[in-house]
Design a protein around this motif. Structure first.
Motif, short mmCIF file in Angstrom:
data_model
loop_
_atom_site.label_atom_id
_atom_site.label_comp_id
_atom_site.label_asym_id
_atom_site.label_seq_id
_atom_site.Cartn_x
_atom_site.Cartn_y
_atom_site.Cartn_z
N LEU A 1 -71.12 -26.93 62.92
CA LEU A 1 -71.97 -28.12 62.86
C LEU A 1 -73.17 -28.02 62.23
CD1 LEU A 1 -71.04 -29.46 66.73
CD2 LEU A 1 -70.07 -29.85 64.57
N ASN A 2 -74.03 -26.97 62.46
CA ASN A 2 -75.23 -26.94 61.78
C ASN A 2 -74.96 -26.70 60.26
OD1 ASN A 2 -77.70 -26.61 63.04
ND2 ASN A 2 -77.21 -25.03 64.09
N THR A 3 -74.01 -26.03 59.87
CA THR A 3 -73.56 -26.31 58.39
C THR A 3 -73.26 -27.25 57.85
OG1 THR A 3 -72.44 -23.78 58.60
CG2 THR A 3 -71.88 -24.93 56.68
N ILE A 4 -72.50 -28.44 58.55
CA ILE A 4 -72.18 -29.61 58.08
C ILE A 4 -73.70 -30.32 58.17
CG2 ILE A 4 -71.03 -31.90 58.93
CD1 ILE A 4 -68.89 -29.90 60.06
N THR A 5 -74.32 -30.20 59.03
CA THR A 5 -75.59 -30.72 59.12
C THR A 5 -76.55 -30.83 57.88
OG1 THR A 5 -75.72 -31.11 61.55
CG2 THR A 5 -77.74 -31.46 60.30
#
Length: 216
Positions: free
Chosen positions: A53-57
């Motif tokens: 999720l951090n990567t997507i953010t």
């Protein structure tokens, strides 16, 4: 795209961050396969989801999407570690507190999904990320798990370089710093706890040896 095609300070910092991130991950995986590590799967399972999720953010909201490389590498490594721990049984059994951390972490991730604010999403993810560390802190302190110092030290260095990259890229908002700052702090906490246990164990052995030597 200029960051990808020219050697800038951001690229240099990200290169070092990548080297340390990959080195730490390979080192840690090797300790699992040598049965030198006993980890808490609650933490690693949560980290696997949260780093994705951090990567997507980062990729979709950052002014410097190249920085998403680091959480992407982290996502790969945490997923590999989690799966390896399950296959090789290099893990401690979960109790209700571990399961509670998983539930709270997933709920926090749910807030990320439903949030319309990039800043709120980033901060919420870091709260969930911190919750993910609690089972590892707890099992380390209880001495039911064992974490090798070396890889964790390299991870701290990797995230320090990531913070440098955020600064150098000019994308230095609070939301941009949230992930690398939290990751640096929490990984450093693992180093501190594991080092304290290691030093304490060695001091206890020295004390026992001394007592035996003097015949007390």
């Amino acid at each position: 795209m200029e960051l990808f095609t020219s050697v800038t300070p951001t690229v240099v910092s990200l290169t070092f961050a990548t080297i340390f991130q990959v080195s730490a991950s390979l080192w840690y995986l090797s300790t699992i396969y040598r049965h030198e590590t006993v980890l808490n799967p609650a933490s690693w399972g949560l980290w696997s989801v949260l780093t994705i999720l951090n990567t997507i953010t980062y990729f979709f909201t950052s002014d410097a999407p190249i920085i998403a490389l680091i959480p992407a590498l982290s996502a790969l490594s945490t997923t590999a570690v989690f799966i390896s721990s399950l296959l090789l049984h290099a893990r401690v059994p979960l109790d209700w507190l571990d399961e509670s951390a998983i539930i709270i972490g997933i709920l926090s991730a749910g807030v990320w999904v439903g949030s319309g604010s990039a800043a709120l999403a980033s901060v919420t993810l870091q709260v969930a990320f911190m919750i993910g560390f609690l089972p590892t802190f707890r099992s380390l302190i209880k001495k039911t798990s064992h974490e090798p110092l070396g890889p964790w030290i390299l991870w701290v260095i990797a995230y320090l370089f990531t913070m440098a990259a955020v600064t150098q890229s000019g994308a230095g908002s609070a939301a941009e710093y949230a992930y690398p700052f939290m990751a640096t702090t929490l990984h450093a906490a693992v180093v501190s706890i594991a080092a304290g246990i290691l030093i304490g164990g060695k001091l206890a052995k020295v004390k026992t040896t001394t007592i035996k030597a003097v015949g007390i």
